[in-house]
Design a protein around this motif. Structure first.
Motif, short mmCIF file in Angstrom:
data_model
loop_
_atom_site.label_atom_id
_atom_site.label_comp_id
_atom_site.label_asym_id
_atom_site.label_seq_id
_atom_site.Cartn_x
_atom_site.Cartn_y
_atom_site.Cartn_z
N ARG A 78 -28.66 32.67 24.67
CA ARG A 78 -27.66 32.75 23.59
C ARG A 78 -26.32 32.19 24.10
N PHE A 79 -25.98 32.45 25.34
CA PHE A 79 -24.75 31.90 25.91
C PHE A 79 -24.86 30.39 26.04
N ASP A 80 -26.03 29.90 26.41
CA ASP A 80 -26.24 28.46 26.51
C ASP A 80 -26.05 27.79 25.15
N GLU A 81 -26.53 28.42 24.08
CA GLU A 81 -26.34 27.86 22.74
C GLU A 81 -24.86 27.76 22.39
N ALA A 82 -24.11 28.82 22.69
CA ALA A 82 -22.67 28.80 22.41
C ALA A 82 -21.97 27.75 23.26
N ALA A 83 -22.33 27.66 24.53
CA ALA A 83 -21.72 26.68 25.42
C ALA A 83 -22.04 25.25 24.97
N ASP A 84 -23.28 25.03 24.53
CA ASP A 84 -23.67 23.70 24.05
C ASP A 84 -22.86 23.32 22.81
N TRP A 85 -22.68 24.27 21.89
CA TRP A 85 -21.89 24.00 20.69
C TRP A 85 -20.45 23.64 21.07
N MET A 86 -19.87 24.43 21.97
CA MET A 86 -18.48 24.17 22.38
C MET A 86 -18.36 22.83 23.09
N GLU A 87 -19.33 22.48 23.92
CA GLU A 87 -19.28 21.19 24.61
C GLU A 87 -19.39 20.03 23.63
N THR A 88 -20.24 20.16 22.63
CA THR A 88 -20.36 19.12 21.60
C THR A 88 -19.04 18.94 20.88
N GLU A 89 -18.42 20.05 20.50
CA GLU A 89 -17.12 19.98 19.82
C GLU A 89 -16.04 19.43 20.74
N ARG A 90 -16.04 19.80 22.00
CA ARG A 90 -15.05 19.29 22.96
C ARG A 90 -15.17 17.77 23.08
N ARG A 91 -16.41 17.29 23.19
CA ARG A 91 -16.62 15.83 23.29
C ARG A 91 -16.16 15.13 22.01
N ARG A 92 -16.48 15.72 20.87
CA ARG A 92 -16.08 15.11 19.59
C ARG A 92 -14.57 14.98 19.52
N TRP A 93 -13.84 16.04 19.88
CA TRP A 93 -12.38 15.99 19.81
C TRP A 93 -11.79 15.08 20.88
N ALA A 94 -12.42 15.03 22.04
CA ALA A 94 -11.94 14.11 23.07
C ALA A 94 -12.06 12.66 22.60
N GLU A 95 -13.18 12.34 21.94
CA GLU A 95 -13.37 10.99 21.40
C GLU A 95 -12.35 10.68 20.32
N ARG A 96 -12.09 11.63 19.44
CA ARG A 96 -11.09 11.42 18.39
C ARG A 96 -9.70 11.20 18.98
N LEU A 97 -9.36 12.00 19.96
CA LEU A 97 -8.04 11.84 20.59
C LEU A 97 -7.93 10.51 21.33
N GLU A 98 -9.04 10.09 21.93
CA GLU A 98 -9.03 8.78 22.60
C GLU A 98 -8.83 7.66 21.59
N ARG A 99 -9.51 7.73 20.45
CA ARG A 99 -9.32 6.72 19.40
C ARG A 99 -7.89 6.74 18.87
N LEU A 100 -7.32 7.93 18.72
CA LEU A 100 -5.94 8.04 18.27
C LEU A 100 -4.99 7.41 19.29
N GLU A 101 -5.23 7.65 20.56
CA GLU A 101 -4.39 7.07 21.60
C GLU A 101 -4.46 5.54 21.57
N VAL A 102 -5.66 5.00 21.40
CA VAL A 102 -5.82 3.54 21.31
C VAL A 102 -5.06 3.01 20.09
N TYR A 103 -5.20 3.69 18.97
CA TYR A 103 -4.51 3.29 17.74
C TYR A 103 -2.99 3.31 17.93
N LEU A 104 -2.48 4.39 18.53
CA LEU A 104 -1.03 4.50 18.73
C LEU A 104 -0.52 3.45 19.72
N ASP A 105 -1.29 3.18 20.77
CA ASP A 105 -0.90 2.14 21.73
C ASP A 105 -0.84 0.77 21.04
N LYS A 106 -1.83 0.49 20.19
CA LYS A 106 -1.85 -0.78 19.48
C LYS A 106 -0.67 -0.84 18.50
#
Length: 114
Positions: A78-106
């Protein structure tokens, strides 16, 4: 919109309480009898047992009777399921922030050259 409780919803609900998080932290060191697990908490045993029931109902812990004692232990899956969900969300937000940074730099480059 109706509310449907998934096992993950129930796990996060269970972990939203500081007493239950403290129980989980204690059980991370290994299984314990309920009587020992309850010692540091300033509450009646029936109240403490309700916290254990919430943790057990959502699958974060299991308990079993051994002789005259009830022992509790964590359920890693059950802890692994919660950790997997949080890691998926962390990666999703990291990708969004990276795209935002690229957009702002451009945008900054375009403003500097325009």
């Amino acid at each position: 919109m109706p509310y449907h409780s998934t096992p993950l919803d129930l796990a996060f609900h269970a972990l939203s309480d500081p007493t239950r998080r403290a129980v989980v932290s204690r059980l991370a060191e290994g299984e314990l009898p309920v009587s020992v697990l309850a010692e540091p908490f300033d509450m009646a045993l029936p109240s403490f047992a309700q916290h254990l029931k919430v943790l057990e109902d959502c699958g974060l812990i299991v308990s079993e009777k051994r002789g005259r004692s009830r022992w509790c232990r964590l359920v890693r899956a059950r802890f692994d399921e919660a950790a997997d969900w949080m890691e998926t969300e962390r990666r999703r937000w990291a990708e969004r922030l990276e795209r935002l940074e690229v957009y702002l730099d451009k945008a900054e480059e375009d403003d500097g050259h325009g």
